[in-house]
Structures are given as C-alpha cells and as structure tokens.
Write a protein that holds these residues in place. Sequence first.
Motif, PDB file in Angstrom:
ATOM      1  N   ALA A  53       0.865  -2.073  -2.698  1.00  0.00           N
ATOM      2  CA  ALA A  53       2.290  -2.328  -2.941  1.00  0.00           C
ATOM      3  C   ALA A  53       2.559  -3.829  -3.034  1.00  0.00           C
ATOM      4  O   ALA A  53       3.274  -4.297  -3.930  1.00  0.00           O
ATOM      5  CB  ALA A  53       3.133  -1.693  -1.841  1.00  0.00           C
ATOM      6  N   ARG A  58       2.851  -0.530  -7.247  1.00  0.00           N
ATOM      7  CA  ARG A  58       3.693   0.354  -6.441  1.00  0.00           C
ATOM      8  C   ARG A  58       3.333   1.832  -6.619  1.00  0.00           C
ATOM      9  O   ARG A  58       3.387   2.602  -5.666  1.00  0.00           O
ATOM     10  CB  ARG A  58       5.166   0.097  -6.797  1.00  0.00           C
ATOM     11  CG  ARG A  58       6.164   0.898  -5.987  1.00  0.00           C
ATOM     12  CD  ARG A  58       6.100   0.543  -4.500  1.00  0.00           C
ATOM     13  NE  ARG A  58       6.987   1.375  -3.697  1.00  0.00           N
ATOM     14  CZ  ARG A  58       6.668   2.579  -3.228  1.00  0.00           C
ATOM     15  NH1 ARG A  58       5.472   3.110  -3.499  1.00  0.00           N
ATOM     16  NH2 ARG A  58       7.516   3.278  -2.506  1.00  0.00           N
ATOM     17  N   GLU A  59       2.980   2.203  -7.850  1.00  0.00           N
ATOM     18  CA  GLU A  59       2.666   3.626  -8.092  1.00  0.00           C
ATOM     19  C   GLU A  59       1.373   4.045  -7.410  1.00  0.00           C
ATOM     20  O   GLU A  59       1.312   5.095  -6.761  1.00  0.00           O
ATOM     21  CB  GLU A  59       2.565   3.912  -9.588  1.00  0.00           C
ATOM     22  CG  GLU A  59       3.846   4.483 -10.156  1.00  0.00           C
ATOM     23  CD  GLU A  59       3.777   4.662 -11.663  1.00  0.00           C
ATOM     24  OE1 GLU A  59       2.804   5.296 -12.141  1.00  0.00           O
ATOM     25  OE2 GLU A  59       4.686   4.142 -12.347  1.00  0.00           O
ATOM     26  N   GLN A  62       1.984   4.479  -3.855  1.00  0.00           N
ATOM     27  CA  GLN A  62       2.638   5.743  -3.511  1.00  0.00           C
ATOM     28  C   GLN A  62       1.632   6.899  -3.511  1.00  0.00           C
ATOM     29  O   GLN A  62       1.684   7.770  -2.641  1.00  0.00           O
ATOM     30  CB  GLN A  62       3.786   6.034  -4.487  1.00  0.00           C
ATOM     31  CG  GLN A  62       4.680   7.189  -4.048  1.00  0.00           C
ATOM     32  CD  GLN A  62       5.329   6.920  -2.681  1.00  0.00           C
ATOM     33  OE1 GLN A  62       5.805   5.814  -2.418  1.00  0.00           O
ATOM     34  NE2 GLN A  62       5.326   7.916  -1.803  1.00  0.00           N
ATOM     35  N   ASP A  66       1.021   9.289  -0.486  1.00  0.00           N
ATOM     36  CA  ASP A  66       1.179  10.742  -0.619  1.00  0.00           C
ATOM     37  C   ASP A  66      -0.058  11.480  -0.102  1.00  0.00           C
ATOM     38  O   ASP A  66       0.053  12.525   0.541  1.00  0.00           O
ATOM     39  CB  ASP A  66       1.430  11.121  -2.084  1.00  0.00           C
ATOM     40  CG  ASP A  66       2.821  10.676  -2.557  1.00  0.00           C
ATOM     41  OD1 ASP A  66       3.658  10.348  -1.685  1.00  0.00           O
ATOM     42  OD2 ASP A  66       3.053  10.630  -3.779  1.00  0.00           O
ATOM     43  N   GLY A  92       7.623   4.606   2.662  1.00  0.00           N
ATOM     44  CA  GLY A  92       7.870   4.367   1.233  1.00  0.00           C
ATOM     45  C   GLY A  92       8.845   3.214   1.042  1.00  0.00           C
ATOM     46  O   GLY A  92       8.659   2.359   0.160  1.00  0.00           O
ATOM     47  N   ASP A  96       8.352  -0.486  -0.891  1.00  0.00           N
ATOM     48  CA  ASP A  96       9.266  -1.114  -1.854  1.00  0.00           C
ATOM     49  C   ASP A  96       9.501  -2.580  -1.490  1.00  0.00           C
ATOM     50  O   ASP A  96       9.451  -3.470  -2.338  1.00  0.00           O
ATOM     51  CB  ASP A  96      10.627  -0.399  -1.874  1.00  0.00           C
ATOM     52  CG  ASP A  96      10.547   0.967  -2.534  1.00  0.00           C
ATOM     53  OD1 ASP A  96       9.607   1.183  -3.344  1.00  0.00           O
ATOM     54  OD2 ASP A  96      11.418   1.817  -2.248  1.00  0.00           O
TER      55      ASP A  96
END
Length: 449
Positions: A53, A58-59, A62, A66, A92, A96
């Motif tokens: 991050a 960022r993806e 995640q 997850d 999460g 960010d």
Amino acid sequence: MIVMKFGGSSVESAAAIARVAEIVRARLDQKPVVVVSAMGKTTNGLLAAAELAADGQREAAQTALDTLEQFTLREADGSLRGFIELHFQELGAFLDELTQIGDFPDQYVDLISSYGERLSSKIVAVAFEKLGMPSVHVDAREVLITDRRHTQAAPLYPRTYAKCQSILKPLAELGKVVVLGGFIGSTQDGFTTTLGRGGSDFSASIFGAGIGASEIQIWTDVDGMLTCDPRILPGGHRVKLISFAEAAELAYFGAKVLHPATVVPAVEKNIPVLILNSRNPASPGTRIVAETVASANVVKSIACKRGITLVNIQSLRMLMAHGFLHKIFETFNRFETPVDMVSTSEVSVSLTIDMTENLEAIVAELSKFAEVSVERELSIICLVGEGIKKTPGVAARAFGAVRTTNLHMISQGASLLNLSMVVEDRELPAAVAALHAEFFATLDERVFE
Ligand code: ASP
Ligand code: MG
C-alpha cells in the motif's frame, strides 16, 4: 498462577487452537494466564500488505489483506465473523492512508501489526469458551504500557506491573483463563506500540513478573533447548536444566528457542521459565532457573551463528593513541550496525557483524584512518556453560577438538561463561561435530537427557 505463551505456529489453525485448549485445560488448577502470538504468519502478511500500500500498489495490498481475512474467518469461530470483518475494514482504511502518505512510518507498522495479536487473542478466548473453559479476553494494550519507541518499545515496568496486579491477577484468581496477545502494548497516551519482532515471549515474561507467577511456560514446537543446533548437527541431547545466564547467552547466539529479552523480567523476580513443546506436551522440556546449575559437563550447549562477516582494522598511526576504539565503534553505531565479537591488539581491532547492508560505507569511513580488510562467509561457534570459568583446561580441550580447523578469531566473553570461535562457514558442521563429541561424550543425567 502461571503464564502460558503459545507462538504463531501453536495457534495457526482452529485445530492447533483446539490442541492448545487441551494443554491449558490440563493446567487449570494452576490458574493460567495465556499469551498468544498472531496466528501462523499473520504478522508477516499484515506488514507485506502495508508495504504494498505504501508503495502505491493499493490493489495488490487489498488482495493480500483479503487473503489474510479469508484465512482468519476460516479458522475462527463463526460468532466472530462481524468482529473480524470490522477489524479488516479498519485495516483497509489504514492501507488507504499509507497509499496517500506514500510511506510506512513506524507508528503505522505498530498499529497494523498489532491486529495480528488483537485478532488471535480474541479468537483463542472464544475458542476456549466454546470448548467449555471459562475465559476472558483482555486487550494487552491496556496492560503493557511502554515508551514511545515504535517497533522497538520498552515496557514502563512500574505502570505495567500495576496493571498486571489490578487487571490480570483478579481475573485469574476468579478461575477464568485470561487470554491476551503478546508483542503489543500502548503508550501512556494510548498509542499502539510493539516490543519488536518475536516479542510475545517478552510479553509473557513481563506479565509473569507482573502477576508474580510461579512459572512462565513458553510453548514452542521443539522439545526445549538442545546441546547443539539440530540444523547443523542432528542428534543433540535435551538440556533439562539451564541457568538464566546460560540461556540468555544461547538466545543471543541465535538458538532460536527464545527471545533474549524474555529472561530479563523473569530473572529479576526469580521466576523459572520453561520451554515446552505444544506438539509433544508430555515432554518435560527445558527449565531455566536463576541459580547456577551444577553439571559434570562443563559445556551446556553449543550455539552457532552463520553468515558472519569479520572486519579487521589496523592502524600503525593510531598505535597507543586514545580514542581509536571510540572512533571505530562510533562509525558502526552511526551506520546502525551491531557488533558481536571484538578482539583487540596494540595496533589492530577485529570485530564481527551479521548485518552487512552498510558495510561498504563503514569500510569507506574506517579507511580514512586505518587499513581495513573484510572476511566473509564465516560462522561463530559459541560454547556456553558456567563451568567454563571454573574448570581448567576447557580451552585446551576445545582447541584440541578443532585443531584442523582454521580459526579466524577467538574470544572468551567477559561473562566467562562462553568461549567463542570464528570459523569458515564450510567448516562449521565438522567443527561443531568435533566439539560436541569432545564435550558430550558422557552426560550428567541431572542436566541432560
Ligand atoms: N507476532 C509477532 C511476530 O511475528 C510477535 C511474536 O510472534 O512473538 O514477530
Ligand atoms: Mg516467536
């Protein structure tokens, strides 16, 4: 009251937690306070997601988060679904923030990694309840109060011990199994901190000292300490009894069984620390005690540290000049590189390091006033035992055993309970085997098994 600490692999799954529950159940009469690490490799997973991050990915971050959430949901009791989801939502949101900052400051390292123990302790407490053991979850951050040094915080002992007395002790006395996370704490003004990687053992020891436990049990996945590192020489013997001083020396030299800091609070309160195996709970493990352990074997264990670099620093100009050593250590300090062994002569200093990220810069600095040479791919072998200081002829036996080995440096620690030598990595297994044969040919049954 006793403290029982279970590491990440001991609580890595629902099945593992069920095994832990049975180990705890068998000791309910001793009023256990249970300290747990994050489940499995959760801490690494959280940090990896956060790094992605901070790096703008960022993806990918995640996805990593997850994966951890799925794992956690799968291993936890169904009643905790909402609790777990909420925590991962919070995580999460922190991811960010990291992406916005484009950096991973230490306060965030602590905040994010703390979720591992916050989740695992709750999951374990609920599992215990489900398995019919009355338990109570305590947020360790309310008990372990630390300074502000994020990622490496030090406990504020008087405050922490007062919290142990006012929060942990009454709950344990009530006959409930108290469950709390290791590794995490908070500053007086409520910021989350951690004690450093592997810090759960340290937490267990702090809580044990704080409640005045009769014993601190560190449950791992080995049968305790051995007379040699099994990765280098299989077939070592279990050390049943060892002193705090000897155990600390072994921990420092990389015997991965316990965190070196662990023993400090325990020593101060004279509380024995036991190393036990959660996969083999019947084994009596290793008992670490305050007093010297008498033994016919002068050496209790042989520790090793691989991947060592030796730096030789020589300066005729500095001959007899004061400040030479200061200049050398100041340089290593400035480049945040810890020094392990040191040996000096009138015109030279040799020292070993295991962190080499800044070696080039250090050598460049030192070369301004000295000649510097570097030897790599070395190992330290360290013989540990309080008998070493009292028994004549130990050095002769040790050096006799390795007479065909090329020794790059030797040192007898100031504590006089270790005798260390630096050898080439490739010669390590043979040297350890020879030393082990010399010092453990016969065993004192009071100490070894
Ligand atoms: N979970 C933390 C770590 O992985 C603390 C511990 O396990 O002792 O470093
Ligand atoms: Mg550990």
